[in-house]
Scaffold this active site. Structure first.
Site, short mmCIF file in Angstrom:
data_model
loop_
_atom_site.label_atom_id
_atom_site.label_comp_id
_atom_site.label_asym_id
_atom_site.label_seq_id
_atom_site.Cartn_x
_atom_site.Cartn_y
_atom_site.Cartn_z
N THR A 1 0.84 -1.19 0.00
CA THR A 1 0.00 0.00 0.00
C THR A 1 0.88 1.23 0.00
O THR A 1 2.05 1.18 0.33
CB THR A 1 -0.91 0.04 1.24
N SER B 1 0.78 3.60 2.01
CA SER B 1 1.10 4.06 3.36
C SER B 1 2.12 3.18 4.06
O SER B 1 2.93 3.64 4.84
CB SER B 1 -0.17 4.10 4.22
N CYS B 2 2.08 1.88 3.77
CA CYS B 2 2.88 0.94 4.55
C CYS B 2 3.93 0.25 3.72
O CYS B 2 5.09 0.20 4.07
CB CYS B 2 1.96 -0.09 5.20
N GLY B 3 3.53 -0.33 2.60
CA GLY B 3 4.47 -1.05 1.78
C GLY B 3 4.60 -2.49 2.19
O GLY B 3 3.74 -3.06 2.82
N CYS C 1 5.78 -5.68 4.14
CA CYS C 1 6.18 -6.02 5.49
C CYS C 1 6.25 -7.53 5.63
O CYS C 1 5.64 -8.25 4.85
CB CYS C 1 5.18 -5.48 6.52
#
Length: 285
Positions: free
Chosen positions: A113, A115-117, A119
């Site tokens: 995303t 916002s986060c990427g 993980c």
């Protein structure tokens, strides 16, 4: 090609006065990255530098390390929108002959995303096992940077953000020399995308590893941004906000210099302090 910004009608309220006006927003669209024709990842990004984004993503995943390993990147003709026109939201990366294509399993497929990427433990293991340029952790390392030089980077980053000035809605990543010279800057709705664009452009230009550079990012320093810096051979990562605990753990483990809360003359050094030219020994409480 998609636009970097778009215009939308808004109702503006200021001190009780109501008016209607157009507002400039940063564009956000999905980008599917394929490897050898097989879907690998989908990320929400700001259109532009899509090939560099895909290349940089594959550097962070340990697939690419040099321009010679990359055959080409193309937009897929099958990515069509209304009216049959190409949406330019799907890219396919082809590796050079002889470069092994990793097995793309369900566990390796990634949805990221803005916002986060990306993980997850799989990525942490990838950093530990596939980075091709281990960072020099010696106290006598030739990469040294003055705290005063670091202090000047946030303002230089902000002043170079052209789209942010119009939208207020973009993150940025910039590459500097240890003397504070701006080498490149990319903007995107996602910090991780901006870094991928920086790293991908460096790969395309045959500049990896970036072993004498400083990476400056807006916002916080996540584990993923540390991962991307390490995989590109970048020894120093600075952020205007806080790092996460896992980001600090990975920085310590890999020898990365990690600086957070870089605002004016103030900063916190979480790892790799041997690269900072400190005038006095640090004290501990």
């Amino acid at each position: 090609m998609g636009w970097v910004t778009e215009r939308r009608r808004v109702i503006r309220i200021r001190d009780g006065a109501v008016s209607t006006r157009p507002d400039t927003l940063v564009a956000e669209e999905p980008l599917e990255i394929r490897l050898g024709g097989k879907p690998l990842a989908i990320t929400m990004r700001t259109p532009g530098d899509d090939f560099a984004l895909a290349a940089g993503f594959l550097v962070s995943e340990g697939v690419l390390a040099s321009a010679g390993e990359l055959a080409n990147i193309v937009y897929c003709a099958g990515a069509t929108g209304e009216g049959g026109s190409n949406s330019y939201n799907v890219v396919d990366v082809r590796l050079a002959e002889g470069v092994p294509v990793p097995d793309i399993t369900l566990e390796r497929n990634v949805y990221t995303t803005s916002s986060c990427g990306l993980c997850g433990k799989a990525s942490l293991d990838a950093v530990r096992t596939t980075t091709r340029w281990p960072l020099d952790t010696s106290p006598e390392t030739p990469v040294r940077i003055e705290p005063a030089t670091l202090s000047a980077l946030p303002d230089r980053l902000r002043s170079a953000q052209r789209v942010f000035e119009r939208t207020g809605g973009l993150h940025a990543a910039a590459l500097f020399t240890t003397d504070g010279e701006l080498l490149d800057i990319r903007e995107d709705v996602g910090r991780h995308n901006a870094v991928d664009k920086i790293v991908g452009r460096a790969l395309q230009q045959g500049q990896l590893p970036l072993s004498s550079c400083v990476l400056m990012v807006s916002g916080r320093a996540s584990f993923e941004l540390v991962q991307k810096a390490v995989m590109a051979g970048i020894p120093v990562l600075a952020a205007v906000s806080a790092p996460s605990s896992l980001a600090v753990d990975l920085a310590v483990e890999t020898g990365l210099t990690l600086v957070g809360f870089l605002r004016g003359a103030s900063m916190n050094v979480y790892a790799g302090e041997h690269r900072l030219a400190l005038s006095a020994a640090a004290s501990t409480d």
